[in-house]
Design a protein around this motif. Structure first.
Motif, PDB file in Angstrom:
ATOM      1  N   ASP A  41       0.824  -1.207   0.000  1.00 26.21           N
ATOM      2  CA  ASP A  41       0.000   0.000   0.000  1.00 26.21           C
ATOM      3  C   ASP A  41       0.860   1.260   0.000  1.00 26.21           C
ATOM      4  OD1 ASP A  41       0.975  -0.213   2.552  1.00 26.21           O
ATOM      5  OD2 ASP A  41      -0.899   0.302   3.528  1.00 26.21           O
ATOM      6  N   LYS A  42       2.175   1.098  -0.028  1.00 24.77           N
ATOM      7  CA  LYS A  42       3.061   2.256   0.021  1.00 24.77           C
ATOM      8  C   LYS A  42       4.196   2.071  -0.978  1.00 24.77           C
ATOM      9  CE  LYS A  42       4.998   5.956   1.859  1.00 24.77           C
ATOM     10  NZ  LYS A  42       4.656   7.257   1.520  1.00 24.77           N
ATOM     11  N   ASP A  43       3.946   2.428  -2.237  1.00 27.00           N
ATOM     12  CA  ASP A  43       4.990   2.403  -3.255  1.00 27.00           C
ATOM     13  C   ASP A  43       5.445   3.830  -3.506  1.00 27.00           C
ATOM     14  OD1 ASP A  43       4.718  -0.311  -3.489  1.00 27.00           O
ATOM     15  OD2 ASP A  43       3.599  -0.261  -5.357  1.00 27.00           O
ATOM     16  N   VAL A  44       6.755   4.016  -3.589  1.00 28.96           N
ATOM     17  CA  VAL A  44       7.319   5.334  -3.858  1.00 28.96           C
ATOM     18  C   VAL A  44       8.248   5.236  -5.058  1.00 28.96           C
ATOM     19  CG1 VAL A  44       7.154   6.138  -1.460  1.00 28.96           C
ATOM     20  CG2 VAL A  44       9.234   4.999  -2.248  1.00 28.96           C
ATOM     21  N   GLN A  51      12.857   6.657   7.218  1.00 27.83           N
ATOM     22  CA  GLN A  51      12.036   7.873   7.273  1.00 27.83           C
ATOM     23  C   GLN A  51      12.160   8.669   5.971  1.00 27.83           C
ATOM     24  OE1 GLN A  51      13.033  10.543  10.471  1.00 27.83           O
ATOM     25  NE2 GLN A  51      11.092  11.614  10.346  1.00 27.83           N
ATOM     26  N   GLN A  52      13.373   8.764   5.425  1.00 25.11           N
ATOM     27  CA  GLN A  52      13.561   9.449   4.151  1.00 25.11           C
ATOM     28  C   GLN A  52      12.840   8.707   3.028  1.00 25.11           C
ATOM     29  OE1 GLN A  52      17.873   9.494   4.355  1.00 25.11           O
ATOM     30  NE2 GLN A  52      17.874  11.736   4.501  1.00 25.11           N
ATOM     31  N   LEU A  53      12.892   7.383   3.064  1.00 27.93           N
ATOM     32  CA  LEU A  53      12.176   6.590   2.063  1.00 27.93           C
ATOM     33  C   LEU A  53      10.673   6.864   2.107  1.00 27.93           C
ATOM     34  CD1 LEU A  53      13.696   2.999   1.999  1.00 27.93           C
ATOM     35  CD2 LEU A  53      13.559   4.629   0.140  1.00 27.93           C
ATOM     36  N   GLN A  54      10.130   6.921   3.305  1.00 26.11           N
ATOM     37  CA  GLN A  54       8.700   7.176   3.472  1.00 26.11           C
ATOM     38  C   GLN A  54       8.315   8.546   2.922  1.00 26.11           C
ATOM     39  OE1 GLN A  54       6.350   5.084   4.659  1.00 26.11           O
ATOM     40  NE2 GLN A  54       7.736   3.446   5.275  1.00 26.11           N
ATOM     41  N   GLY A  55       9.266   9.475   2.891  1.00 25.22           N
ATOM     42  CA  GLY A  55       8.990  10.834   2.430  1.00 25.22           C
ATOM     43  C   GLY A  55       9.122  11.032   0.927  1.00 25.22           C
ATOM     44  N   LEU A  56       9.520   9.986   0.197  1.00 23.43           N
ATOM     45  CA  LEU A  56       9.655  10.112  -1.250  1.00 23.43           C
ATOM     46  C   LEU A  56       8.293  10.247  -1.920  1.00 23.43           C
ATOM     47  CD1 LEU A  56      12.420   7.455  -1.977  1.00 23.43           C
ATOM     48  CD2 LEU A  56      12.649   9.935  -2.067  1.00 23.43           C
ATOM     49  N   GLU A  57       8.325  10.724  -3.164  1.00 20.68           N
ATOM     50  CA  GLU A  57       7.096  10.898  -3.937  1.00 20.68           C
ATOM     51  C   GLU A  57       6.399   9.554  -4.142  1.00 20.68           C
ATOM     52  OE1 GLU A  57       5.839  12.019  -8.498  1.00 20.68           O
ATOM     53  OE2 GLU A  57       7.728  12.778  -7.729  1.00 20.68           O
ATOM     54  N   LYS A  58       5.095   9.523  -3.909  1.00 16.57           N
ATOM     55  CA  LYS A  58       4.326   8.301  -4.122  1.00 16.57           C
ATOM     56  C   LYS A  58       4.240   8.004  -5.609  1.00 16.57           C
ATOM     57  CE  LYS A  58       1.393   8.122  -0.083  1.00 16.57           C
ATOM     58  NZ  LYS A  58       0.039   7.965   0.413  1.00 16.57           N
ATOM     59  N   TRP A  59       4.291   6.714  -5.930  1.00 13.67           N
ATOM     60  CA  TRP A  59       4.168   6.281  -7.314  1.00 13.67           C
ATOM     61  C   TRP A  59       2.739   6.509  -7.775  1.00 13.67           C
ATOM     62  CZ3 TRP A  59       1.440   2.013  -9.468  1.00 13.67           C
ATOM     63  CH2 TRP A  59       1.719   1.802 -10.819  1.00 13.67           C
ATOM     64  N   GLN A  60       2.602   7.105  -8.950  1.00  8.03           N
ATOM     65  CA  GLN A  60       1.289   7.400  -9.517  1.00  8.03           C
ATOM     66  C   GLN A  60       1.174   6.703 -10.866  1.00  8.03           C
ATOM     67  OE1 GLN A  60       0.838  11.656  -9.693  1.00  8.03           O
ATOM     68  NE2 GLN A  60       1.926  11.892  -7.756  1.00  8.03           N
TER      69      GLN A  60
END
Length: 145
Positions: free
Chosen positions: A94-97, A118-127
């Protein structure tokens, strides 16, 4: 006299403009991990791999911890990105970046990343639909053109 001085300075500035424009700014790095560095060079060892070899590959952090998994390789604005699953411990993603490929490095057979979770979680979400899926059977170096 002031007029000649002003003209001389203007001429010198105009003459230096091409040299300033040709300066190498490729070492500039961003403090924002969600923005690709200006240096777009991707690890040559990574560019030898095929898309199928990268899909499903685990990404390890600087301390050796398993941080994420590559879901796909995509292209946007002629730059290559990895779609990574940062929630890969659960079967349902549910969390692809999106991560620029120039952030990944091969160390032996391991794919590594110098970022925190934490930096990974802050990357742009894949659209879906924004990025072009990279397809082909050759190495990334041939597919990135």
């Amino acid at each position: 006299m002031k007029r000649y001085l002003a003209l001389g300075c203007t001429a010198a500035l105009l003459a230096a403009t091409p040299a300033l424009a040709a300066s190498d700014h490729s070492v500039t790095k961003s403090n924002n991990p969600s923005v690709a560095a200006v240096d777009d060079s991707v690890d040559p060892a990574l560019m030898k791999l095929h898309v199928d070899q990268l899909k499903g590959k685990d990404i390890y952090g600087a301390k050796g911890e398993n941080m994420a998994e590559i879901e796909d390789i995509v292209r946007y604005d002629n730059k290559l990105y990895a779609v990574i699953d940062v929630d890969h411990t659960i079967d349902v993603s549910d969390k692809d970046v999106v991560l620029p490929l120039n952030k990944l490095h091969m160390k032996g057979v391991k794919l590594t990343l110098d970022m925190t979770e934490q930096q990974l979680q802050g990357l742009e979400k894949w659209q879906k639909g924004r990025y072009e899926t990279v397809k082909g059977k050759g190495p990334l170096s041939e597919l990135s053109r």
